[in-house]
Design a protein around this motif. Structure first.
Motif, mmCIF file in Angstrom:
data_model
loop_
_atom_site.group_PDB
_atom_site.id
_atom_site.type_symbol
_atom_site.label_atom_id
_atom_site.label_comp_id
_atom_site.label_asym_id
_atom_site.label_seq_id
_atom_site.Cartn_x
_atom_site.Cartn_y
_atom_site.Cartn_z
ATOM 1 N N ALA A 111 0.798 -1.225 0.000
ATOM 2 C CA ALA A 111 0.000 0.000 0.000
ATOM 3 C C ALA A 111 0.831 1.275 0.000
ATOM 4 C CB ALA A 111 -0.955 -0.009 1.186
ATOM 5 N N ASP A 112 1.990 1.271 0.672
ATOM 6 C CA ASP A 112 2.810 2.485 0.699
ATOM 7 C C ASP A 112 3.758 2.555 -0.487
ATOM 8 O OD1 ASP A 112 4.716 0.597 1.237
ATOM 9 O OD2 ASP A 112 5.321 1.415 3.182
ATOM 10 N N GLU A 113 3.525 1.672 -1.483
ATOM 11 C CA GLU A 113 4.292 1.604 -2.729
ATOM 12 C C GLU A 113 5.710 1.055 -2.547
ATOM 13 O OE1 GLU A 113 2.872 1.987 -5.716
ATOM 14 O OE2 GLU A 113 1.065 2.247 -4.529
ATOM 15 N N SER A 114 6.054 0.579 -1.357
ATOM 16 C CA SER A 114 7.344 -0.077 -1.184
ATOM 17 C C SER A 114 7.234 -1.527 -1.660
ATOM 18 C CB SER A 114 7.779 -0.042 0.279
ATOM 19 O OG SER A 114 6.853 -0.758 1.095
ATOM 20 N N LEU A 115 8.375 -2.118 -1.961
ATOM 21 C CA LEU A 115 8.402 -3.496 -2.425
ATOM 22 C C LEU A 115 8.783 -4.421 -1.284
ATOM 23 C CD1 LEU A 115 10.219 -3.022 -5.836
ATOM 24 C CD2 LEU A 115 7.913 -3.911 -5.554
ATOM 25 N N VAL A 116 8.042 -5.522 -1.153
ATOM 26 C CA VAL A 116 8.394 -6.538 -0.157
ATOM 27 C C VAL A 116 8.485 -7.880 -0.862
ATOM 28 C CG1 VAL A 116 7.330 -5.287 1.748
ATOM 29 C CG2 VAL A 116 5.997 -6.995 0.500
ATOM 30 N N ARG A 117 9.353 -8.747 -0.351
ATOM 31 C CA ARG A 117 9.473 -10.089 -0.906
ATOM 32 C C ARG A 117 8.230 -10.885 -0.582
ATOM 33 N NH1 ARG A 117 15.496 -11.565 0.819
ATOM 34 N NH2 ARG A 117 14.337 -11.994 2.730
ATOM 35 N N ALA A 118 7.728 -11.635 -1.566
ATOM 36 C CA ALA A 118 6.504 -12.408 -1.354
ATOM 37 C C ALA A 118 6.643 -13.453 -0.253
ATOM 38 C CB ALA A 118 6.063 -13.056 -2.663
ATOM 39 N N PRO A 119 7.762 -14.192 -0.157
ATOM 40 C CA PRO A 119 7.806 -15.252 0.862
ATOM 41 C C PRO A 119 7.779 -14.753 2.305
ATOM 42 C CG PRO A 119 9.436 -15.632 -0.853
ATOM 43 C CD PRO A 119 8.921 -14.239 -1.041
ATOM 44 N N ASP A 120 8.487 -13.650 2.601
ATOM 45 C CA ASP A 120 8.643 -13.271 4.010
ATOM 46 C C ASP A 120 8.288 -11.816 4.313
ATOM 47 O OD1 ASP A 120 10.745 -11.904 2.838
ATOM 48 O OD2 ASP A 120 12.276 -13.265 3.615
ATOM 49 N N ARG A 121 7.816 -11.083 3.310
ATOM 50 C CA ARG A 121 7.395 -9.683 3.471
ATOM 51 C C ARG A 121 8.544 -8.773 3.900
ATOM 52 N NH1 ARG A 121 1.645 -8.821 3.977
ATOM 53 N NH2 ARG A 121 2.210 -6.871 4.990
ATOM 54 N N GLN A 122 9.771 -9.188 3.689
ATOM 55 C CA GLN A 122 10.911 -8.336 4.000
ATOM 56 C C GLN A 122 11.050 -7.260 2.930
ATOM 57 O OE1 GLN A 122 12.975 -8.526 6.838
ATOM 58 N NE2 GLN A 122 11.256 -9.824 7.408
ATOM 59 N N GLY A 123 11.399 -6.057 3.373
ATOM 60 C CA GLY A 123 11.593 -4.973 2.426
ATOM 61 C C GLY A 123 12.743 -5.262 1.494
ATOM 62 N N ALA A 124 12.658 -4.780 0.269
ATOM 63 C CA ALA A 124 13.714 -5.019 -0.710
ATOM 64 C C ALA A 124 13.724 -3.878 -1.707
ATOM 65 C CB ALA A 124 13.482 -6.345 -1.419
ATOM 66 N N PHE A 125 14.905 -3.626 -2.274
ATOM 67 C CA PHE A 125 15.063 -2.558 -3.247
ATOM 68 C C PHE A 125 15.817 -3.089 -4.460
ATOM 69 C CE2 PHE A 125 14.849 -0.794 0.986
ATOM 70 C CZ PHE A 125 13.832 0.136 0.863
ATOM 71 N N PRO A 126 15.220 -4.052 -5.159
ATOM 72 C CA PRO A 126 15.919 -4.629 -6.295
ATOM 73 C C PRO A 126 15.750 -3.772 -7.550
ATOM 74 C CG PRO A 126 13.792 -5.618 -6.102
ATOM 75 C CD PRO A 126 13.907 -4.631 -4.958
ATOM 76 N N GLU A 127 16.577 -4.065 -8.535
ATOM 77 C CA GLU A 127 16.328 -3.528 -9.863
ATOM 78 C C GLU A 127 15.260 -4.427 -10.482
ATOM 79 O OE1 GLU A 127 17.489 -0.836 -11.422
ATOM 80 O OE2 GLU A 127 18.515 -0.294 -9.571
ATOM 81 N N VAL A 128 14.025 -4.034 -10.312
ATOM 82 C CA VAL A 128 12.924 -4.910 -10.690
ATOM 83 C C VAL A 128 12.761 -4.940 -12.207
ATOM 84 C CG1 VAL A 128 10.442 -5.285 -10.557
ATOM 85 C CG2 VAL A 128 11.724 -4.626 -8.516
ATOM 86 N N LEU A 129 12.701 -6.128 -12.727
ATOM 87 C CA LEU A 129 12.448 -6.317 -14.147
ATOM 88 C C LEU A 129 10.985 -6.690 -14.319
ATOM 89 C CD1 LEU A 129 15.578 -8.472 -15.036
ATOM 90 C CD2 LEU A 129 15.320 -5.998 -15.197
ATOM 91 N N ALA A 130 10.296 -5.992 -15.167
ATOM 92 C CA ALA A 130 8.883 -6.281 -15.393
ATOM 93 C C ALA A 130 8.633 -6.470 -16.884
ATOM 94 C CB ALA A 130 8.005 -5.163 -14.847
ATOM 95 N N ASP A 131 9.563 -7.148 -17.581
ATOM 96 C CA ASP A 131 9.404 -7.331 -19.018
ATOM 97 C C ASP A 131 8.110 -8.037 -19.362
ATOM 98 O OD1 ASP A 131 11.681 -6.030 -19.629
ATOM 99 O OD2 ASP A 131 12.882 -7.783 -20.136
#
Length: 213
Positions: A111-131
């Motif tokens: 909801a706050d537009e941050s990214l969390v890992r699906a398995p454990d909801r840990q915050g993450a800042f990857p170079e997300v690929l959305a091809d």
């Protein structure tokens, strides 16, 4: 107006053919009665009639891409989908822009537009690929409205758009059904004539026909 959630557009066989996947696999996904189906179907009016709405086409495309092309397991995909459902009360999680990947992990934009890992909801800042998402067009509310079929040449974009062709692939520019081009060719017209009819280069038409046939 076609409702992307409730209007059946395609049969499972048609959907599988357009998405280049086994029909048996899609049938399994559509028949999931777990109560949290990843790919949604609607009751057909008659046996053998269309049962896949546009949202189901998008879900099947995303699931096939995540599983078969990016190598994510079904449990991992389900965890990401469950996170979207719990955060946003959205039953159509795979038809959401909120699932992303860097090719190694699956992430959800919360909801706050941050990214969390699906398995454990840990915050993450990857170079997300959305091809895989770039082939989907979204409306202002974030719902899918068009799918470009990646197997067709970029010079003649072919899309599934519930507003045109009743779910059958159409040329994005002219909205002409691809099947009309195929039918003209199958009557015996040479590719040069088909190309002139649809104002496309002959090599592009040949590529479209090869993919469609």
């Amino acid at each position: 107006m076609t409702d992307i959630y409730t209007t059946p557009l395609l049969t499972a066989r048609e959907t599988a053919r357009y998405l280049k996947m086994p029909e048996s696999t899609l049938d399994t996904w559509l028949s999931d009665n777990s109560g949290a189906s990843l790919v949604h179907a609607v009751r057909p009016e008659r046996r053998g009639w269309p049962r896949v709405p546009f949202v189901g086409i998008i879900e099947a495309y995303v699931l096939r891409t995540l599983r078969d092309e990016l190598g994510f397991s079904m449990p991992t995909v389900r965890r990401a989908a469950d996170l979207v459902r719990s955060e946003f009360a959205d039953a159509y999680a795979l038809a959401s822009e909120r699932i992303a990947t860097d090719g190694i992990e699956l992430f959800v934009r919360v909801a706050d537009e941050s990214l969390v890992r699906a398995p454990d909801r840990q915050g993450a800042f990857p170079e997300v690929l959305a091809d895989y998402l770039r082939y989907i067009s979204w409306d202002a509310a974030g719902a899918p409205e068009r799918l470009r079929l990646p197997q067709y040449p970029s010079e003649a974009e072919v899309v599934i758009d519930p507003r045109f062709g009743w779910g059958a692939p159409v040329l994005a520019k002219s909205k002409v059904p691809v099947e009309a081009m195929v039918s003209l060719w199958r009557t015996g017209e040479p590719i040069s004539v088909v190309a002139e009819e649809y104002e496309l280069p002959a090599d592009v038409v040949e590529n479209v026909l090869r993919q469609a046939a």
